[in-house]
Design a protein around this motif. Structure first.
Motif, PDB file in Angstrom:
ATOM      1  N   TYR A 166       0.842  -1.205   0.000  1.00 49.45           N
ATOM      2  CA  TYR A 166       0.000   0.000   0.000  1.00 49.45           C
ATOM      3  C   TYR A 166       0.878   1.257   0.000  1.00 49.45           C
ATOM      4  CZ  TYR A 166      -3.666   3.263   1.558  1.00 49.45           C
ATOM      5  OH  TYR A 166      -4.533   4.319   1.664  1.00 49.45           O
ATOM      6  N   LEU A 167       1.920   1.246   0.832  1.00 44.84           N
ATOM      7  CA  LEU A 167       2.805   2.412   0.926  1.00 44.84           C
ATOM      8  C   LEU A 167       3.641   2.568  -0.345  1.00 44.84           C
ATOM      9  CD1 LEU A 167       3.956   1.988   4.629  1.00 44.84           C
ATOM     10  CD2 LEU A 167       2.297   3.639   3.740  1.00 44.84           C
ATOM     11  N   ALA A 170       1.478   4.179  -2.835  1.00 42.01           N
ATOM     12  CA  ALA A 170       1.285   5.597  -2.548  1.00 42.01           C
ATOM     13  C   ALA A 170       2.460   6.414  -3.070  1.00 42.01           C
ATOM     14  CB  ALA A 170       1.107   5.815  -1.048  1.00 42.01           C
ATOM     15  N   ALA A 233       0.369   9.603   9.924  1.00 47.86           N
ATOM     16  CA  ALA A 233       0.732   8.407   9.157  1.00 47.86           C
ATOM     17  C   ALA A 233       1.157   7.264  10.066  1.00 47.86           C
ATOM     18  CB  ALA A 233       1.857   8.738   8.172  1.00 47.86           C
ATOM     19  N   VAL A 237      -0.663   3.470  10.403  1.00 47.83           N
ATOM     20  CA  VAL A 237       0.030   2.187  10.251  1.00 47.83           C
ATOM     21  C   VAL A 237      -0.164   1.340  11.510  1.00 47.83           C
ATOM     22  CG1 VAL A 237       2.290   1.097  10.026  1.00 47.83           C
ATOM     23  CG2 VAL A 237       1.710   3.062   8.589  1.00 47.83           C
TER      24      VAL A 237
END
Length: 258
Positions: A166-167, A170, A233, A237
């Motif tokens: 996911y990161l 991004a 952020a 997480v």
């Protein structure tokens, strides 16, 4: 060479098979009820079978099926005290499986990076046999933990690859938005995560110090870090990890009720 069987050749099972086959150190038997799945892993195995009895002949037997199916599979296997049963089922404790088999029971939480030999795994059990340690080493790295910590491991290294993907996406999307083409952005973002992870593993510095090492005064990185530090952020997480951990605990409770 260790004779190992993998029962259940879905995403995780096939990743283990591919990772173990890379070394050439093992004789691998793949077992699944789906013959199409077996066809996909056949190039990486000495034997493929739909017969549990044939899979039960291995020295180390990995059971890589859904948690609600694990106990039934173990019941159907006739393993001896000289064999080792390795369970990869979220929420299924060794205490739940040990009465069902004469084999040594080990519980492992791996991840899909086993396919490339980059797996991070946590392992728990009264006895981690040399054969199991050798297999896990060949698929990546592992740490021994108390079984009570398995829910946390399930969230951190078991579910963790999805959070990292996911990161990476991004960062990739941000690069595309600023003008990189998707292929360029994908390579740069993914390789950056790979290199950063290897740096963390090999460096004796703390992660906070590694961040500072990249942040030159009045440079570009420190400007980006200001945004991250002022955001939530890290909390997002952490919440993702906690949510996965809670679900692992729920799965364990559902198994206890059956």
């Amino acid at each position: 060479m260790v004779h190992v069987s993998v029962i259940g050749c879905g995403n995780m099972g096939s990743a283990l098979i591919r990772g173990l086959s890379r070394t050439g150190n093992h004789t691998i038997t793949a077992c699944d009820v789906d013959e199409e799945v077996l066809d996909e892993v056949e190039p990486y195995c000495e034997t493929t079978t739909t017969d549990l009895a044939e899979a039960a002949e291995a020295t180390v037997v990995f059971v890589v099926v859904k948690p609600d199916l694990t106990a039934g599979i173990v019941d159907d296997l006739d393993l001896s005290a000289e064999q080792t049963l390795v369970s990869i089922a979220a929420g299924v404790s060794t205490d739940a499986l040990e009465p069902r088999t004469d084999a040594t029971v080990v519980r492992v939480m791996p991840n899909l990076a086993a396919a490339t030999g980059d797996m991070a795994a946590a392992v728990a059990g009264d006895e981690i046999t040399d054969e199991v340690a050798e297999l896990l080493d060949d698929a990546g790295v592992f740490v021994e933990i108390d079984e009570a910590q398995m829910h946390t491991s399930t969230a951190v290294n078991g579910s963790g690859p999805a959070f990292v993907f996911y990161l990476i996406k991004a960062m990739m999307d941000a690069g595309v938005e600023s003008g990189l083409n998707p292929d360029e952005a994908k390579v740069l973002a993914a390789q950056t995560f790979k290199g950063a992870a290897e740096t963390v593993i090999q460096s004796e510095e703390s992660i906070d110090q590694l961040i500072d090492d990249v942040c030159s005064p009045k440079g570009t990185t420190i400007e980006g870090m200001k945004v991250l530090r002022e955001s939530t952020a890290d909390e997002a997480v952490a919440e993702a990890v906690f949510a996965a951990e809670r679900r692992s605990e729920e799965l364990a409770g559902e198994g206890d009720d059956e």
